[in-house]
Design a protein around this motif. Structure first.
Motif, PDB file in Angstrom:
ATOM      1  N   VAL A  75      23.168  -9.654  25.716  1.00 47.44           N
ATOM      2  CA  VAL A  75      22.490  -8.614  24.941  1.00 47.44           C
ATOM      3  C   VAL A  75      21.212  -8.190  25.660  1.00 47.44           C
ATOM      4  O   VAL A  75      20.948  -6.988  25.820  1.00 47.44           O
ATOM      5  CB  VAL A  75      22.197  -9.097  23.502  1.00 47.44           C
ATOM      6  N   LYS A  76      20.440  -9.169  26.124  1.00 51.86           N
ATOM      7  CA  LYS A  76      19.190  -8.867  26.833  1.00 51.86           C
ATOM      8  C   LYS A  76      19.455  -8.040  28.091  1.00 51.86           C
ATOM      9  O   LYS A  76      18.674  -7.145  28.432  1.00 51.86           O
ATOM     10  CB  LYS A  76      18.468 -10.159  27.196  1.00 51.86           C
ATOM     11  N   ALA A  77      20.564  -8.326  28.777  1.00 45.33           N
ATOM     12  CA  ALA A  77      20.912  -7.600  30.004  1.00 45.33           C
ATOM     13  C   ALA A  77      21.554  -6.245  29.719  1.00 45.33           C
ATOM     14  O   ALA A  77      21.834  -5.487  30.654  1.00 45.33           O
ATOM     15  CB  ALA A  77      21.844  -8.455  30.860  1.00 45.33           C
ATOM     16  N   GLY A  78      21.832  -5.946  28.452  1.00 45.70           N
ATOM     17  CA  GLY A  78      22.457  -4.670  28.112  1.00 45.70           C
ATOM     18  C   GLY A  78      23.958  -4.642  28.345  1.00 45.70           C
ATOM     19  O   GLY A  78      24.572  -3.577  28.338  1.00 45.70           O
ATOM     20  N   LEU A  79      24.556  -5.816  28.537  1.00 45.95           N
ATOM     21  CA  LEU A  79      25.992  -5.899  28.803  1.00 45.95           C
ATOM     22  C   LEU A  79      26.809  -6.041  27.523  1.00 45.95           C
ATOM     23  O   LEU A  79      28.021  -5.849  27.523  1.00 45.95           O
ATOM     24  CB  LEU A  79      26.274  -7.074  29.747  1.00 45.95           C
ATOM     25  N   ARG A  81      26.241  -5.856  22.895  1.00 46.39           N
ATOM     26  CA  ARG A  81      25.361  -5.507  21.777  1.00 46.39           C
ATOM     27  C   ARG A  81      25.850  -6.230  20.532  1.00 46.39           C
ATOM     28  O   ARG A  81      27.022  -6.561  20.418  1.00 46.39           O
ATOM     29  CB  ARG A  81      25.336  -3.999  21.541  1.00 46.39           C
ATOM     30  N   THR A  97      29.230  -3.447  25.983  1.00 47.98           N
ATOM     31  CA  THR A  97      28.702  -2.099  26.201  1.00 47.98           C
ATOM     32  C   THR A  97      29.403  -1.481  27.411  1.00 47.98           C
ATOM     33  O   THR A  97      30.161  -2.156  28.115  1.00 47.98           O
ATOM     34  CB  THR A  97      27.188  -2.152  26.479  1.00 47.98           C
ATOM     35  N   SER A  99      27.975  -0.762  30.153  1.00 46.13           N
ATOM     36  CA  SER A  99      27.481  -1.548  31.296  1.00 46.13           C
ATOM     37  C   SER A  99      28.242  -2.868  31.416  1.00 46.13           C
ATOM     38  O   SER A  99      28.504  -3.347  32.519  1.00 46.13           O
ATOM     39  CB  SER A  99      25.985  -1.844  31.150  1.00 46.13           C
TER      40      SER A  99
END
Length: 157
Positions: A75-79, A81, A97, A99
């Motif tokens: 989640v922190k890396a945007g991979l 959600r 995501t 990404s």
């Protein structure tokens, strides 16, 4: 299986595991913002769709607290959600995501390229036979781990 054959197989599996970290280090994926173990949560999420961390832990045969920590990295890396679970609004699910999908592809392509190099001298029929047998082996081990009360505890790291 005869004891001598199972011992030899166990030795070869241990050898493969020992090479695992070096193999992962050779994957040319760039920095994806999370540890490799966390990144390995992405493929089942991509294939199976959003799921609760507890369900993902069950699928990965891992401790839920470990998977929760790895999910936080994603989640922190945007991979990935977090989204509300439609079955229970108090709970959340983890979803990949765009990404994260791209990261999955980068890892998959890097793995395939490495295996292509490693197996370059193997005939196609041997690769196919090995793949079929390896899948059957993994299915058998996974079934044993899911059903044998004497199986070791889930991974915690």
């Amino acid at each position: 299986m005869h004891e001598q054959e199972s011992t030899r197989l166990a030795d070869e599996i241990a050898r493969l595991v020992r090479m695992g970290a070096r193999f992962r280090g050779m994957l040319k994926t760039g920095d994806l913002g999370a540890e490799f173990s966390a990144l390995m949560l992405l493929p089942p999420l991509r294939a199976m769709g959003p799921m609760r961390v507890t369900d993902l832990a069950e699928h990965k045969q891992a401790d839920p607290s470990t998977v929760s920590r790895q999910a936080a990295q994603l989640v922190k890396a945007g991979l990935a959600r977090r989204e509300a679970d439609p079955a229970d609004g108090r709970a959340s699910r983890l979803a990949v995501t765009e990404s994260g999908v791209a990261a999955c592809e980068r890892i998959r392509e890097a793995r395939a390229a490495m295996l292509t190099r490693a197996l370059a001298d193997w005939p196609a029929d041997q690769i196919a036979a090995f793949t079929d047998l390896f899948e059957e082996f993994n299915d058998a081990v996974e079934a044993l781990l899911r059903t044998d009360p004497g199986a070791p505890p889930r991974e915690t790291a």
